[in-house]
Scaffold this motif. Structure first.
Motif, PDB file in Angstrom:
ATOM      1  N   HIS A  66       0.850  -1.199   0.000  1.00  0.00           N
ATOM      2  CA  HIS A  66       0.000   0.000   0.000  1.00  0.00           C
ATOM      3  C   HIS A  66       0.886   1.249   0.000  1.00  0.00           C
ATOM      4  CE1 HIS A  66      -2.822   3.074   1.523  1.00  0.00           C
ATOM      5  NE2 HIS A  66      -3.676   2.404   0.760  1.00  0.00           N
ATOM      6  N   PHE A  70      -6.685  -6.092   7.328  1.00  0.00           N
ATOM      7  CA  PHE A  70      -7.878  -6.233   6.492  1.00  0.00           C
ATOM      8  C   PHE A  70      -7.514  -6.417   5.018  1.00  0.00           C
ATOM      9  CE2 PHE A  70      -7.617  -1.504   6.166  1.00  0.00           C
ATOM     10  CZ  PHE A  70      -7.853  -1.321   4.809  1.00  0.00           C
ATOM     11  N   MET A  71      -6.369  -5.882   4.596  1.00  0.00           N
ATOM     12  CA  MET A  71      -5.938  -6.025   3.199  1.00  0.00           C
ATOM     13  C   MET A  71      -5.441  -7.451   2.940  1.00  0.00           C
ATOM     14  SD  MET A  71      -3.911  -2.456   2.702  1.00  0.00           S
ATOM     15  CE  MET A  71      -4.831  -0.927   2.583  1.00  0.00           C
ATOM     16  N   ASN A 131     -12.229  -1.576   4.748  1.00  0.00           N
ATOM     17  CA  ASN A 131     -11.459  -1.440   5.992  1.00  0.00           C
ATOM     18  C   ASN A 131     -12.269  -2.026   7.160  1.00  0.00           C
ATOM     19  OD1 ASN A 131     -10.523   0.404   4.017  1.00  0.00           O
ATOM     20  ND2 ASN A 131      -9.474   1.616   5.575  1.00  0.00           N
ATOM     21  N   HIS A 163      -8.003  12.942   1.528  1.00  0.00           N
ATOM     22  CA  HIS A 163      -8.653  11.627   1.482  1.00  0.00           C
ATOM     23  C   HIS A 163     -10.031  11.743   2.134  1.00  0.00           C
ATOM     24  CE1 HIS A 163      -9.356   7.342   2.038  1.00  0.00           C
ATOM     25  NE2 HIS A 163      -8.378   7.138   1.174  1.00  0.00           N
ATOM     26  N   SER A 206      -9.341   8.739  -3.256  1.00  0.00           N
ATOM     27  CA  SER A 206      -8.526   7.649  -2.696  1.00  0.00           C
ATOM     28  C   SER A 206      -7.046   7.981  -2.911  1.00  0.00           C
ATOM     29  CB  SER A 206      -8.855   6.345  -3.413  1.00  0.00           C
ATOM     30  OG  SER A 206      -8.276   6.376  -4.713  1.00  0.00           O
ATOM     31  N   MET A 222       0.257   0.799   9.664  1.00  0.00           N
ATOM     32  CA  MET A 222       0.973   0.599   8.401  1.00  0.00           C
ATOM     33  C   MET A 222       2.483   0.576   8.641  1.00  0.00           C
ATOM     34  SD  MET A 222      -0.773   0.516   5.466  1.00  0.00           S
ATOM     35  CE  MET A 222      -2.494   0.653   4.954  1.00  0.00           C
TER      36      MET A 222
HETATM   37  P1  13P Z   1      -7.109   3.878  -0.184  1.00  0.00           P
HETATM   38  O1  13P Z   1      -5.670   3.588  -0.468  1.00  0.00           O
HETATM   39  O2  13P Z   1      -8.000   2.846  -0.810  1.00  0.00           O
HETATM   40  O3  13P Z   1      -7.469   5.257  -0.547  1.00  0.00           O
HETATM   41  O4  13P Z   1      -7.330   3.699   1.389  1.00  0.00           O
HETATM   42  C1  13P Z   1      -6.690   4.479   2.315  1.00  0.00           C
HETATM   43  C2  13P Z   1      -6.532   3.795   3.602  1.00  0.00           C
HETATM   44  O5  13P Z   1      -6.699   4.341   4.649  1.00  0.00           O
HETATM   45  C3  13P Z   1      -6.122   2.428   3.589  1.00  0.00           C
HETATM   46  O6  13P Z   1      -5.987   2.021   4.861  1.00  0.00           O
END
Ligand code: 13P
Ligand code: SF4
Length: 318
Positions: free
Chosen positions: A34, A73-74, A124, A208, A224, A278
């Motif tokens: 990500h 979650f991803m 999410n 965002h 996004s 992250m």
């Molecule tokens: P996106 O990358 O889909 O915009 O999502 C942001 C986010 O907070 C992912 O955890």
């Protein structure tokens, strides 16, 4: 595998990039990352993207191992799409405040309290919450997904109330919202952003939709992470105030070295805003996880079966 120098004597090679690439080839693995990952991980990844792009990439990979440089979650989404493949996450504590504050038992009661509603859930969330949903969405496709539901059908939207409010405005639909938020996007300081705008009047503000409404009202573009990145590439502006997790700035600077990016400040006194979940992933953890093939992301088969339905609906509509 080659013998890499390990000057620390801890089993961690000095050249982590070469060692990870070697393991990746040897094990037919793919690294999906990500935009909020640290820069070195982004540079090493086979694919970098937003939540939708990552889910689409996970759906089409033929790698034996998927290493997810992102959050739980991803990685769960990747596992739901690939039950027979090994999905690794460098740190299983890499959660998400949105997913963590939407427990499946409470969510199930919420759904039951709103019979006849279509349940649209932001990705999410946990795999269990996905399994209780009718359609999933990301911030890239949420407007399209909501518009796909007949106008006379009431909708529950969970778990992000700020994204939900933004979607009410964008679609004109009256969504029933779950009271959740992202600890990163909620922390931006409105007053400091207004001051930053005054100092850089030429800069465009990009934000965002997980940000609160007062912040979104300051924005020239809302979208996004991928949408924000595409916007800065196309815009004639030379500088931007970036109101999302600061990891994305790495790709913006790579794509537009001639432009300036000012990270929007949070309330806590730091100059930029990072997602603590992250940032749990590190190059060292990525190396260990690929070497030892652990920690592995597992989702019960019964949940996979149910969660796959709303996930496939989302991918078909995207
Ligand atoms: P996106 O990358 O889909 O915009 O999502 C942001 C986010 O907070 C992912 O955890
Ligand atoms: Fe969750 Fe927010 Fe971190 Fe994204 S940035 S993983 S929504 S806490």
């Amino acid at each position: 595998m080659k013998n890499y120098t390990d000057s620390g004597g801890m089993g961690i090679p000095d050249d982590l990039v070469a060692a990870i690439n070697d393991l990746k080839q040897q094990k037919n693995a793919v690294i999906l990352a990500h935009y909020y990952q640290e820069s070195e991980i982004q540079d090493l990844a086979d694919y970098i993207g937003d939540s939708l792009g990552l889910a689409q990439e996970a759906a089409k990979t033929d790698a034996d191992i998927i290493v997810f440089a992102g959050v739980v979650f991803m990685a769960e989404t990747a596992k739901i799409l690939n039950p027979s493949r090994k999905v690794l996450l460098p740190d299983l504590d890499a959660g998400c405040s949105l997913a963590d504050n939407c427990p499946s038992d409470k969510f199930s009661q919420f759904v039951q309290a709103h019979p006849d509603h279509t349940v649209i859930t932001y990705v999410n969330c946990s795999a269990e919450v996905k399994a209780l949903s009718d359609i999933l969405c990301t911030s890239s496709n949420a407007v399209k997904i909501i518009n796909s539901v007949p106008k006379d059908k009431p909708i529950i939207f969970a778990p992000d109330k700020h994204l939900g409010r933004y979607l009410i405005k964008e679609t004109g639909r009256d969504l029933v919202l779950w009271d959740g938020s992202c600890i990163v996007h909620e922390q931006f300081d409105h007053k400091k952003i207004v001051r930053l705008k005054a100092r850089h009047p030429e800069a465009e503000v990009i934000a965002h939709p997980e940000c609160p409404e007062s912040i979104l009202n300051e924005a020239d573009h809302i979208g996004s992470t991928s949408s924000l990145l595409n916007y800065v590439k196309k815009s004639d502006a030379k500088s931007f105030i970036v109101v999302t997790e600061s990891g994305i700035i790495h790709q913006m600077e790579k794509a537009c070295p001639e432009k300036t990016f000012h990270p929007a400040p949070p309330e806590n006194g730091c100059s930029c805003n990072e997602c603590p979940f992250m940032k749990l992933n590190t190059m060292e953890k990525l190396y260990r996880c690929l070497r030892d093939e652990t920690p592995e992301m597992n989702v019960p088969a019964e949940i996979i079966e149910r969660a796959l339905i709303p996930l496939k609906r989302m991918l078909e509509l995207s």
